[in-house]
Write an enzyme that holds these catalytic residues in place. Structure first.
Site, PDB file in Angstrom:
ATOM      1  N   GLU A 178       9.551  28.318 -19.481  1.00 30.21           N
ATOM      2  CA  GLU A 178       8.690  29.488 -19.272  1.00 30.21           C
ATOM      3  C   GLU A 178       9.339  30.774 -19.770  1.00 30.21           C
ATOM      4  O   GLU A 178      10.088  31.426 -19.034  1.00 30.21           O
ATOM      5  CB  GLU A 178       8.339  29.643 -17.782  1.00 30.21           C
ATOM      6  N   LYS A 220       5.317  26.872 -20.751  1.00 25.91           N
ATOM      7  CA  LYS A 220       4.519  27.770 -19.895  1.00 25.91           C
ATOM      8  C   LYS A 220       4.624  29.181 -20.446  1.00 25.91           C
ATOM      9  O   LYS A 220       5.545  29.931 -20.101  1.00 25.91           O
ATOM     10  CB  LYS A 220       5.025  27.704 -18.448  1.00 25.91           C
TER      11      LYS A 220
HETATM   12  P1  13P Z   1       1.581  33.849 -12.053  1.00 25.34           P
HETATM   13  O1  13P Z   1       0.450  32.922 -12.476  1.00 25.34           O
HETATM   14  O2  13P Z   1       1.271  34.619 -10.803  1.00 25.34           O
HETATM   15  O3  13P Z   1       2.060  34.694 -13.200  1.00 25.34           O
HETATM   16  O4  13P Z   1       2.783  32.932 -11.603  1.00 25.34           O
HETATM   17  C1  13P Z   1       3.095  31.847 -12.361  1.00 25.34           C
HETATM   18  C2  13P Z   1       4.548  31.630 -12.315  1.00 25.34           C
HETATM   19  O5  13P Z   1       5.004  30.562 -11.981  1.00 25.34           O
HETATM   20  C3  13P Z   1       5.415  32.737 -12.743  1.00 25.34           C
HETATM   21  O6  13P Z   1       6.717  32.288 -12.904  1.00 25.34           O
END
Ligand code: 13P
Length: 341
Positions: A178, A220
């Site tokens: 991510e 992600k």
């Molecule tokens: P949000 O969808 O609130 O951005 O959170 C997702 C997430 O795991 C952020 O690290």
């Protein structure tokens, strides 16, 4: 590493019609969410809240493929003594775990952050696997500002993401990679596009250098989207088209799936954007959600810490999960929102 098993888990995480519930708010973040609904952030309240979500039969069995947990939650038991991890498994979803340990200031790069938590990660992964985690998450944060991000911040964060991903795969855990480019600020969608492209290119370069098997990971990312304070907000169709163009230019087809973060978008925007992308279709990877706020804002409000509100909280969660489930196959319609809980 058994790549075929990692690939099976990764594909299950992006099962058409389903997506991931990001319930891995750190203690600091969940306190902020609870403050907003005037609930004390005690260990028991955090447990009760998350137990409510994981016992939402409809949402969990039909629309949620996996749940990202915070360290505290993976070791917690429900009120009746059942481990919360078991509730998730019993609903047919896969337990996952956030393994980064947050961010620290990056030396020599004012205003920029690096995600930490690599030390002892191999040992921690082993314990999480024994507890039932089959995937993990590590979030890098890249901010857009007048002279940032620097290439330094992009490189060190990409390096850490790849180190984490390689360690996960060695532990038979699917890494969610991510790299989040924040949507705070007044930049326009094209600036977000350009920065995200640099970030994703560098991230995949590092993943290759560190021999991460792309078939055994999930990406992600943020969407290509206007900064929250930008006076010119891109339309749903523009976000969808630019995000797909961007991802096609940087994400190899060997990656089984992409599960977006919501990043501060409104509930309905997050759904509409995912739906519009899947309506365009013809994609080399499955596209779904891994939402935190966009799945939980409604149930948090409906629940507000009161045991009597648990059914209302579960209805609100099931509704958002169903909307996003439909968006993951391009079958959502705005009219369906009116039938809300
Ligand atoms: P949000 O969808 O609130 O951005 O959170 C997702 C997430 O795991 C952020 O690290």
């Amino acid at each position: 590493m058994n790549l075929s098993d990692l690939n099976k888990i990764a594909l299950a995480m992006v099962t058409p019609g389903k997506g991931i519930l990001a319930a891995d708010e750190s203690s600091g973040t969940i306190k902020k969410r609870f403050d907003a609904i005037k609930v004390d952030s005690t260990e028991d309240n955090r447990r009760d809240y998350r137990e409510m979500l994981f016992r939402s039969q409809e949402a969990m069995s039909k629309y949620i493929s996996g749940v990202i947990l915070y360290d505290e939650t993976i070791w917690q038991n429900a009120k009746d003594g059942t481990p919360l991890v078991k509730l998730i498994e019993q609903a047919g979803a896969i337990p996952g775990i956030k393994v980064d340990e947050g961010t620290q200031a990056l030396p020599n790069c004012p205003g920029e952050l690096v995600t930490v938590g690599l030390d002892k990660l191999a040992e921690r992964l082993k314990k999480y696997y024994e507890r039932g985690a089959r995937f993990a998450k590590w979030r890098a944060v890249i901010d857009i500002g007048p002279r940032i991000p620097t290439q330094t911040a992009i490189r060190v964060n990409a390096h850490a993401l790849a180190r984490y991903a390689a360690l996960c795969q060695a532990a038979q855990i699917v890494p969610i990679v991510e790299p989040e480019v924040l949507m705070d600020g007044d930049h326009d969608i094209d600036r977000c596009y350009e920065v995200t492209q640099r970030v994703l290119n560098r991230t995949f370069q590092e993943l290759r250098v560190q021999r991460v098997a792309l078939e055994g990971m999930i990406l992600k990312p943020n969407m290509a989207i206007s900064g929250k304070k930008c006076p010119k907000q891109a339309s749903v169709q523009e976000v969808a088209e630019k995000t797909i163009r961007l991802l096609k230019s940087c994400v190899p087809a060997a990656v089984p799936g992409i599960a977006f973060l919501s990043g501060g978008q409104s509930d309905e925007e997050a759904t509409a954007h995912l739906d519009a992308m899947n309506k365009i279709g013809h994609l080399p990877w499955r596209l779904t959600f891994s939402y935190g706020r966009a799945l939980q804002a409604a149930p948090q409000k409906a629940w507000s810490g009161k045991p009597d509100n648990v059914p209302a909280g579960q209805r609100a969660f099931s509704h958002r999960a169903r909307m996003n489930g439909l968006a993951s196959t391009g079958n959502w319609e705005a009219g369906l929102e009116k039938q809300a809980a």
